[in-house]
Design a protein around this motif. Structure first.
Motif, PDB file in Angstrom:
ATOM      1  N   GLU A   1       0.829  -1.201   0.000  1.00 45.61           N
ATOM      2  CA  GLU A   1       0.000   0.000   0.000  1.00 45.61           C
ATOM      3  C   GLU A   1       0.868   1.258   0.000  1.00 45.61           C
ATOM      4  N   GLU A   2       1.927   1.263   0.812  1.00 45.27           N
ATOM      5  CA  GLU A   2       2.841   2.407   0.833  1.00 45.27           C
ATOM      6  C   GLU A   2       3.494   2.588  -0.530  1.00 45.27           C
ATOM      7  N   PHE A   3       3.829   1.470  -1.174  1.00 37.72           N
ATOM      8  CA  PHE A   3       4.461   1.530  -2.485  1.00 37.72           C
ATOM      9  C   PHE A   3       3.538   2.192  -3.501  1.00 37.72           C
ATOM     10  N   LEU A   4       2.260   1.809  -3.507  1.00 38.49           N
ATOM     11  CA  LEU A   4       1.301   2.428  -4.428  1.00 38.49           C
ATOM     12  C   LEU A   4       1.176   3.924  -4.167  1.00 38.49           C
ATOM     13  N   ASP A   5       1.148   4.301  -2.892  1.00 39.40           N
ATOM     14  CA  ASP A   5       1.081   5.724  -2.549  1.00 39.40           C
ATOM     15  C   ASP A   5       2.340   6.457  -3.003  1.00 39.40           C
TER      16      ASP A   5
END
Length: 184
Positions: A44-48
């Motif tokens: 999720e952090e990567f997508l953000d």
């Protein structure tokens, strides 16, 4: 010795050295290294971070490496990761610039470049489809990226305006459509 600075530098150096096609072609490799292998950030952090890195001025690979490095070890980590990401490209471009004039008119070299171009498009297309799946783009909301791409390509709308409009639309949707109604 497991030095996070050395490990992060080498990780991004490897990514920078062995990825053709620019920042977008690096996305699956960066994800494999920082999310799956090292577990420095979550999916999720990567997508953000991808969204933020695309929205910021500058080179995508440098932006995302800076964000990940900063999360690992603040400013020193950001510098370390960024140097790892950009140094291979800098060295390769320097070598090409020194010798390009000698072989740029060579028919074999020109044929090689004509063959590489479609492969680079594929390298960019694959992460785009993976990102769409990860971002939960479906038949209901696929019109948003399509409309944004058409506005940029066909109408010449600034990508900044598309990003701002999408952000405002997401905020409005979350505020007025998705938010549960509070009744007194």
């Amino acid at each position: 010795m497991n030095n996070i600075y050395w490990t992060s530098f080498l990780t991004f150096f490897k990514i920078g050295a062995f990825t053709l096609g620019g920042g977008y072609a690096m996305i699956p490799i960066i994800e494999a290294e920082v999310v799956e292998k090292h577990k420095w950030i979550s999916k999720e952090e990567f997508l953000d971070l991808i969204a933020v890195a695309q929205s910021c001025p500058g080179v995508f690979a440098a932006n995302i490496s800076i964000f990940i490095g900063y999360k690992l070890r603040q400013v020193k980590g950001a510098v370390c990761c960024c140097l790892g990401a950009v140094l291979p490209s800098f060295l390769i471009i320097l070598l090409i610039a020194m010798f390009f004039h000698r072989f740029s008119e060579n028919q074999v070299v020109q044929s090689i470049f004509r063959g590489i171009r479609p492969a680079v498009v594929a390298l960019i297309a694959v992460p785009t489809f993976k990102l769409a799946k990860s971002a939960k783009i479906s038949l209901v909301n696929c019109w948003i990226p399509i409309a944004g791409a058409l506005a940029i390509w066909a109408l010449g709308v600034s990508p900044i305006l598309v990003i701002l409009a999408a952000g405002l639309g997401g905020w409005l949707y979350g505020r007025f459509v998705e938010a549960p109604e509070e009744k007194p």
